[in-house]
Each structure stands twice: as C-alpha cells, then as structure tokens.
Design a protein around this motif. Structure first.
Motif, PDB file in Angstrom:
ATOM      1  N   CYS A  21       0.849  -1.190   0.000  1.00 59.56           N
ATOM      2  CA  CYS A  21       0.000   0.000   0.000  1.00 59.56           C
ATOM      3  C   CYS A  21       0.888   1.244   0.000  1.00 59.56           C
ATOM      4  O   CYS A  21       1.940   1.262   0.641  1.00 59.56           O
ATOM      5  N   SER A  22       0.421   2.268  -0.714  1.00 65.39           N
ATOM      6  CA  SER A  22       1.226   3.486  -0.819  1.00 65.39           C
ATOM      7  C   SER A  22       0.564   4.681  -0.139  1.00 65.39           C
ATOM      8  O   SER A  22       1.109   5.784  -0.166  1.00 65.39           O
ATOM      9  N   SER A  23      -0.603   4.474   0.473  1.00 63.10           N
ATOM     10  CA  SER A  23      -1.280   5.564   1.189  1.00 63.10           C
ATOM     11  C   SER A  23      -2.059   4.979   2.358  1.00 63.10           C
ATOM     12  O   SER A  23      -2.340   3.771   2.404  1.00 63.10           O
ATOM     13  N   ILE A  24      -2.414   5.832   3.303  1.00 67.80           N
ATOM     14  CA  ILE A  24      -3.163   5.380   4.470  1.00 67.80           C
ATOM     15  C   ILE A  24      -4.550   4.895   4.053  1.00 67.80           C
ATOM     16  O   ILE A  24      -5.048   3.880   4.549  1.00 67.80           O
ATOM     17  N   GLU A  25      -5.181   5.590   3.113  1.00 69.45           N
ATOM     18  CA  GLU A  25      -6.504   5.170   2.663  1.00 69.45           C
ATOM     19  C   GLU A  25      -6.438   3.808   1.970  1.00 69.45           C
ATOM     20  O   GLU A  25      -7.300   2.946   2.172  1.00 69.45           O
ATOM     21  N   GLU A  26      -5.400   3.609   1.160  1.00 71.33           N
ATOM     22  CA  GLU A  26      -5.233   2.314   0.487  1.00 71.33           C
ATOM     23  C   GLU A  26      -5.018   1.205   1.511  1.00 71.33           C
ATOM     24  O   GLU A  26      -5.550   0.102   1.376  1.00 71.33           O
ATOM     25  N   ALA A  27      -4.252   1.500   2.563  1.00 70.83           N
ATOM     26  CA  ALA A  27      -4.027   0.518   3.620  1.00 70.83           C
ATOM     27  C   ALA A  27      -5.314   0.238   4.384  1.00 70.83           C
ATOM     28  O   ALA A  27      -5.598  -0.908   4.752  1.00 70.83           O
ATOM     29  N   ARG A  28      -6.098   1.273   4.634  1.00 69.71           N
ATOM     30  CA  ARG A  28      -7.384   1.094   5.336  1.00 69.71           C
ATOM     31  C   ARG A  28      -8.285   0.125   4.576  1.00 69.71           C
ATOM     32  O   ARG A  28      -8.867  -0.801   5.160  1.00 69.71           O
ATOM     33  N   VAL A  29      -8.407   0.333   3.267  1.00 71.54           N
ATOM     34  CA  VAL A  29      -9.249  -0.538   2.446  1.00 71.54           C
ATOM     35  C   VAL A  29      -8.722  -1.974   2.470  1.00 71.54           C
ATOM     36  O   VAL A  29      -9.486  -2.937   2.601  1.00 71.54           O
ATOM     37  N   PHE A  30      -7.409  -2.112   2.351  1.00 72.51           N
ATOM     38  CA  PHE A  30      -6.790  -3.441   2.342  1.00 72.51           C
ATOM     39  C   PHE A  30      -7.060  -4.168   3.661  1.00 72.51           C
ATOM     40  O   PHE A  30      -7.397  -5.353   3.677  1.00 72.51           O
ATOM     41  N   ILE A  31      -6.921  -3.473   4.788  1.00 73.63           N
ATOM     42  CA  ILE A  31      -7.136  -4.087   6.103  1.00 73.63           C
ATOM     43  C   ILE A  31      -8.594  -4.485   6.285  1.00 73.63           C
ATOM     44  O   ILE A  31      -8.905  -5.585   6.767  1.00 73.63           O
ATOM     45  N   CYS A  32      -9.514  -3.607   5.866  1.00 70.75           N
ATOM     46  CA  CYS A  32     -10.945  -3.915   5.999  1.00 70.75           C
ATOM     47  C   CYS A  32     -11.328  -5.135   5.171  1.00 70.75           C
ATOM     48  O   CYS A  32     -12.141  -5.960   5.594  1.00 70.75           O
ATOM     49  N   GLU A  33     -10.718  -5.269   3.996  1.00 70.82           N
ATOM     50  CA  GLU A  33     -11.007  -6.435   3.151  1.00 70.82           C
ATOM     51  C   GLU A  33     -10.364  -7.699   3.717  1.00 70.82           C
ATOM     52  O   GLU A  33     -10.902  -8.801   3.551  1.00 70.82           O
ATOM     53  N   SER A  34      -9.252  -7.536   4.409  1.00 67.21           N
ATOM     54  CA  SER A  34      -8.564  -8.688   4.987  1.00 67.21           C
ATOM     55  C   SER A  34      -9.242  -9.173   6.260  1.00 67.21           C
ATOM     56  O   SER A  34      -9.117 -10.350   6.622  1.00 67.21           O
ATOM     57  N   TYR A  35      -9.932  -8.276   6.963  1.00 70.62           N
ATOM     58  CA  TYR A  35     -10.617  -8.617   8.214  1.00 70.62           C
ATOM     59  C   TYR A  35     -12.096  -8.243   8.108  1.00 70.62           C
ATOM     60  O   TYR A  35     -12.568  -7.312   8.778  1.00 70.62           O
ATOM     61  N   PRO A  36     -12.859  -8.944   7.268  1.00 71.97           N
ATOM     62  CA  PRO A  36     -14.275  -8.579   7.065  1.00 71.97           C
ATOM     63  C   PRO A  36     -15.123  -8.751   8.326  1.00 71.97           C
ATOM     64  O   PRO A  36     -16.206  -8.164   8.435  1.00 71.97           O
ATOM     65  N   GLU A  40     -15.683  -1.689  10.153  1.00 72.70           N
ATOM     66  CA  GLU A  40     -14.867  -0.770   9.354  1.00 72.70           C
ATOM     67  C   GLU A  40     -14.491   0.468  10.177  1.00 72.70           C
ATOM     68  O   GLU A  40     -15.163   0.820  11.146  1.00 72.70           O
ATOM     69  N   PHE A  41     -13.413   1.117   9.775  1.00 75.69           N
ATOM     70  CA  PHE A  41     -12.904   2.279  10.504  1.00 75.69           C
ATOM     71  C   PHE A  41     -12.452   3.326   9.501  1.00 75.69           C
ATOM     72  O   PHE A  41     -12.357   3.061   8.289  1.00 75.69           O
TER      73      PHE A  41
END
Length: 413
Positions: A21-36, A40-41
């Motif tokens: 991930c190259s941004s905080i928003e991109e990381a947020r989306v990735f984490i939410c998809e990894s931990y359904p 969400e946060f």
C-alpha cells in the motif's frame, strides 16, 4: 483508549515496508477487506493507530534510484529474472518496490533481456496436483548435473508447502557425505526435522534417508501421537515436482552461463584439453567457486519473490511445524557415516574431479589459491565480479580465470 486493539502492528508495518500500500486510505481498504469480521474504521483512526505504534510510511525510491538498483541486480543475476523474481532478489537486499515499477525499470535498464523473456513464454510448470499441509511437511531433495562434465553438481532441498529453498550446495561430484553435511543436516539443524523427505531413487541420498529414518521417533505431533507417515519416500524425478520446477530457474541463472563459457573454451582454446586431468580439476575448482555465488543469488531471489496464490516463500518460516530435535540428536557427518556403515551400508568418500597436480602438497595448494584470488581481486573484483560477467554472457573473464588457475598451478609444481 488505544485504536484498533485487534489489529497486529506488524501486519500494518509490512503493508508499507513491502509497498503493498502506498497511502493510508489504500491501507485502510486493504485491512478492511482482509478482516471482514471486524467493523470498518476511518483513515484517521488508522493514522492514530500508526502513531501509537510508531509506524511510518516508507518513502518509495525515485525512478532513478530504482533503475540504479535494478541495474546493479541485473549485473549480479543476469537477465533471466522477470519482475516477480527480481522483486524477490531486491527484497533480499532490503530494496522494496512494486512489480509494475520494477518492470518499468527493467525496460529502461535492460530492454534486450526483457524482450528475450517475453519470447520465452511457454509454461513449463508440472500440472500434477500436489498437497503439503504446512512448512515442515515434506522436504524435497534433488541433484542437477547440467555441468557435470566440468565437475560442477548442484543439490538443493525445498520445503513442499512454501517452495522455500532451505539449502543449496555446489560440489565437484554428487556424494552422500557432502549432501548430508551441506544440505540435509544443515537444513535440519536450522529449521528442525521435516515429517518426510522426498527424493528420487538416486544412491546419493541414501545417507540422508537413513538418518531421516533413524530420527523417526522424534516426529511427535501436537496431539502427542507419533507421525504415521513414512519418514522418506523415493519417487521418480517427474513426480518430485516441487524441486524439479526450480531447476529451470537454476539452469537459467547459474548452470547454463557457466556451461556455455566452458564449452566455448573447449572448442576455441589451443591450450585447454579435456584429456588433461589437471585442466578438468581447474575447471571444477573455478566453476564451483562461480556457481556458489550465482546459486546463492538465485536462492535469495526465489525465496523472496511472490508466487501467485501462494505468497512469498520466506514468509512461511514463521509458521513452520518442523519437529524439534534435542541437542545432540542430529548425528554429525562422521557419526552418520559410522551408523550407516554399522548397518552394512557402503559409502564413497568425497573426492575431487580430475587430478590436482599439487595433490598432497597442502602448502602449495594454499599458495596457488591465494595467488589466484589476489589476481582476481585486482583485475575483476574477485569471484563476485567474475560471476557478474558470466551471468551476463561475457564468458572471456571466466575462461581467462580458468587458464590463470592452471598457469599458477604449473608454476608451483
């Protein structure tokens, strides 16, 4: 109250370190998809979490910096590596970049190599189904004789679940004792005992298989029961697919460049002769030195590259389930040989390829090697520099080094 208490800081840190991930928003989306299963946060919550755990976003390399790293890596491993394996090799050196950027850098740094890889698109993967439950389930071992006529043999051991190359070795001749010491025992000492060893029917693996059987009583599973699987199996090469697949990589990056160099020397030189056993010894000695450097680079790249639907091989080590061996349980090479011979087995001692003209003259052998290495360091940057030229198809330095080694030996004999 701390933010996101359920989230592992190391998981977030790796997202940025590996440039997933190259941004905080991109990381947020990735984490939410990894931990359904988790609620969400917001990006601001993740930013607070990162501040609490001192996690910083890694500034990516500039294009010029990345091209410089890729250029250096290409000098070291040649042009056979695609973007995935090149990414793995760069990771092994602490350099992180996305595959798309690496591919773009390769197009700038080495366009001929990139075009060659595009043409070589045939899929040679063995389609046979394979299943390993975890790291430590199967240890696949195999040997490769692509350069055997020059006294260079490769042996590697691969974990079945992860495809992680746990050990690789280069030797003048395939030999039970060398393989046990440098491959099986070294891998077992570092990672623990595998549940099963898989190899073809070659006699060179008999000592490893004997010790694997000798240690079978230590294969105690988590539920306290002894493993019911055979401690080793012998199979045909085509069915030992976890390790057979890797010879394509080793041949391209190690074996074939060295073989081409020596074939050319054999066909063009008026001084080198296959009939001279001293010349064969020199080919084996110099060739093995270069092969060890190139093989380790190949292993570093493979173990750290991303495999589709599997991930990065080296990341499986953290969850390995190898059996723990008490201190002293793993026999030394000498003890293993004694145990094997005590059961009526016969083993051939390690021996060189060709004939060393300085046999039984240890001091002169040391003097020859010191002079040889000193000359290489002064002229080409040592064995590493010699390996760089060879893997990039500049064979003259390796041929010159071979003749130099012979010349120094003759002067001391």
């Amino acid at each position: 109250m701390p933010a996101l208490q359920w989230l592992n800081p190391d998981f977030v840190k790796e997202l940025f370190e590996n440039q997933t991930c190259s941004s905080i928003e991109e990381a947020r989306v990735f984490i939410c998809e990894s931990y359904p299963e988790q609620k969400e946060f917001t990006a601001r919550t993740l930013q607070r979490f990162m501040k609490e755990h001192d996690i910083k976003m890694r500034k990516p390399l500039s294009n010029d910096e990345l091209e410089s790293e890729v250029r250096q890596a290409t000098e070291e491993v040649g042009g056979s590596l695609g973007r995935k394996t090149m990414q793995g090799y760069l990771r092994s050196k602490g350099v992180q970049a996305k595959q798309s950027r690496i591919s773009a850098a390769q197009a700038v740094v080495s366009p001929p190599y990139m075009e060659n890889r595009r043409r070589d698109t045939q899929n040679q993967l063995n389609p046979q189904p394979y299943r390993a439950l975890h790291f430590g389930y199967n240890l696949h071992m195999d040997q490769n004789e692509k350069c055997v006529e020059y006294g260079i043999v490769f042996v590697i051991a691969v974990d079945g679940k992860s495809s992680f190359i746990v050990r690789g070795s280069v030797m003048p001749r395939k030999n039970n004792i060398t393989i046990y010491k440098q491959v099986y025992a070294a891998a077992t000492r570092e990672f623990g005992l595998w549940d099963r060893v898989v190899a073809d029917g070659g006699r060179e693996f008999y000592l490893c298989e004997f010790v694997q059987q000798y240690l079978k009583g230590f294969r105690i599973k988590e539920d306290g029961h002894l493993s019911g699987r055979l401690s080793y199996v012998q199979t045909t090469s085509c069915k030992n697919n976890r390790v057979e697949r890797l010879w394509q990589e080793v041949n391209k990056a190690v074996g074939l460049p060295i073989k081409h160099a020596f074939l050319e020397l054999e066909h063009t030189s008026t001084t080198w002769s296959r009939q001279d056993q001293g010349h064969l010894f020199a080919t084996s000695f110099v060739g093995c030195c270069v092969a060890r450097v190139l093989l380790q680079r190949c292993i570093d790249g493979w173990n750290n590259h991303s495999i589709e639907d599997k991930g990065i091989p080296s990341q499986y080590i953290a969850s390995k389930k190898n059996y723990h061996l008490p201190a002293g349980a793993l026999p030394s090479a000498e003890a293993a040989v004694a145990l094997y011979q005590g059961e009526g087995g016969q083993l051939t001692e390690e021996w060189q390829y060709g004939v060393d003209p300085l046999n039984d003259q240890l001091e002169k052998q040391r003097e020859r090697e010191a002079k040889f290495m000193s000359a290489l360091n002064d002229s080409i940057g040592g064995i590493e520099g010699l390996a760089n030229h060879t893997v990039n198809h500049n064979y003259q330095p390796l041929q010159d080094a071979e003749l130099l080694f012979i010349e120094i030996g003759v002067s001391l004999s």
